[in-house]
Motif scaffolding. Sequence first.
Motif, PDB file in Angstrom:
ATOM      1  N   GLY A  17       3.548  36.194 -34.737  1.00 53.78           N
ATOM      2  CA  GLY A  17       4.787  36.668 -35.354  1.00 53.78           C
ATOM      3  C   GLY A  17       5.753  35.533 -35.629  1.00 53.78           C
ATOM      4  O   GLY A  17       6.331  35.435 -36.723  1.00 53.78           O
ATOM      5  N   ALA A  18       5.926  34.635 -34.650  1.00 54.14           N
ATOM      6  CA  ALA A  18       6.836  33.500 -34.843  1.00 54.14           C
ATOM      7  C   ALA A  18       6.297  32.555 -35.922  1.00 54.14           C
ATOM      8  O   ALA A  18       7.067  32.041 -36.747  1.00 54.14           O
ATOM      9  CB  ALA A  18       7.028  32.747 -33.531  1.00 54.14           C
ATOM     10  N   SER A  19       4.997  32.343 -35.927  1.00 52.69           N
ATOM     11  CA  SER A  19       4.411  31.462 -36.950  1.00 52.69           C
ATOM     12  C   SER A  19       4.552  32.062 -38.343  1.00 52.69           C
ATOM     13  O   SER A  19       4.886  31.357 -39.299  1.00 52.69           O
ATOM     14  CB  SER A  19       2.936  31.201 -36.646  1.00 52.69           C
ATOM     15  N   LEU A  20       4.305  33.358 -38.451  1.00 54.10           N
ATOM     16  CA  LEU A  20       4.442  34.024 -39.745  1.00 54.10           C
ATOM     17  C   LEU A  20       5.898  33.974 -40.226  1.00 54.10           C
ATOM     18  O   LEU A  20       6.165  33.684 -41.400  1.00 54.10           O
ATOM     19  CB  LEU A  20       3.962  35.475 -39.660  1.00 54.10           C
ATOM     20  N   ALA A  21       6.826  34.222 -39.322  1.00 53.59           N
ATOM     21  CA  ALA A  21       8.248  34.165 -39.686  1.00 53.59           C
ATOM     22  C   ALA A  21       8.639  32.746 -40.098  1.00 53.59           C
ATOM     23  O   ALA A  21       9.398  32.555 -41.055  1.00 53.59           O
ATOM     24  CB  ALA A  21       9.105  34.640 -38.515  1.00 53.59           C
ATOM     25  N   ALA A  22       8.112  31.737 -39.410  1.00 50.90           N
ATOM     26  CA  ALA A  22       8.419  30.345 -39.763  1.00 50.90           C
ATOM     27  C   ALA A  22       7.890  30.012 -41.147  1.00 50.90           C
ATOM     28  O   ALA A  22       8.586  29.395 -41.961  1.00 50.90           O
ATOM     29  CB  ALA A  22       7.820  29.399 -38.723  1.00 50.90           C
ATOM     30  N   VAL A  23       6.675  30.426 -41.440  1.00 54.33           N
ATOM     31  CA  VAL A  23       6.100  30.160 -42.761  1.00 54.33           C
ATOM     32  C   VAL A  23       6.901  30.878 -43.847  1.00 54.33           C
ATOM     33  O   VAL A  23       7.194  30.301 -44.903  1.00 54.33           O
ATOM     34  CB  VAL A  23       4.611  30.586 -42.802  1.00 54.33           C
ATOM     35  N   CYS A  24       7.279  32.118 -43.592  1.00 49.21           N
ATOM     36  CA  CYS A  24       8.058  32.880 -44.587  1.00 49.21           C
ATOM     37  C   CYS A  24       9.423  32.247 -44.822  1.00 49.21           C
ATOM     38  O   CYS A  24       9.857  32.103 -45.976  1.00 49.21           O
ATOM     39  CB  CYS A  24       8.208  34.326 -44.148  1.00 49.21           C
ATOM     40  N   CYS A  25      10.126  31.865 -43.763  1.00 44.77           N
ATOM     41  CA  CYS A  25      11.436  31.229 -43.922  1.00 44.77           C
ATOM     42  C   CYS A  25      11.311  29.916 -44.681  1.00 44.77           C
ATOM     43  O   CYS A  25      12.116  29.627 -45.568  1.00 44.77           O
ATOM     44  CB  CYS A  25      12.070  30.966 -42.553  1.00 44.77           C
TER      45      CYS A  25
END
Length: 124
Positions: A66-74
């Motif tokens: 979840g944190a990795s996906l959010a980082a990539v999206c941001c």
Amino acid sequence: MSEQELGRPAPWREAHPEAYAELKRTWGVIGHSSVLMVLSLSLIGTSLTVGFLHLPGWLETSARLGASLAAVCCGAVGLWRLGRALIRSARAVFRTHRRGAEGAQDAVEDNVAGVDAAAAAAGS
């Protein structure tokens, strides 16, 4: 006294309000994109430190993903907005230069037409 009365040219931002407004918007977008990039880095750090919390395997995996996906999206949104804003600003500046060149050409044509008309009037 105004700039025109003193014989000085008007400042660029007053002479080209459309391009100036676009450049101001670009600075705002650069600020927001910077915030998104910092948030992305923060989320990457969060993803890396989740392992030290000794959570159950599935929860740790879910938190990291979840944190990795959010980082990539941001990061992707920040880069997209930044690129789009820079392209729009470049277009506005090029449009301004093109209009300035066309305006100068029109002024030369008007001046030549005025000189021709004056010469025709003097010749009559």
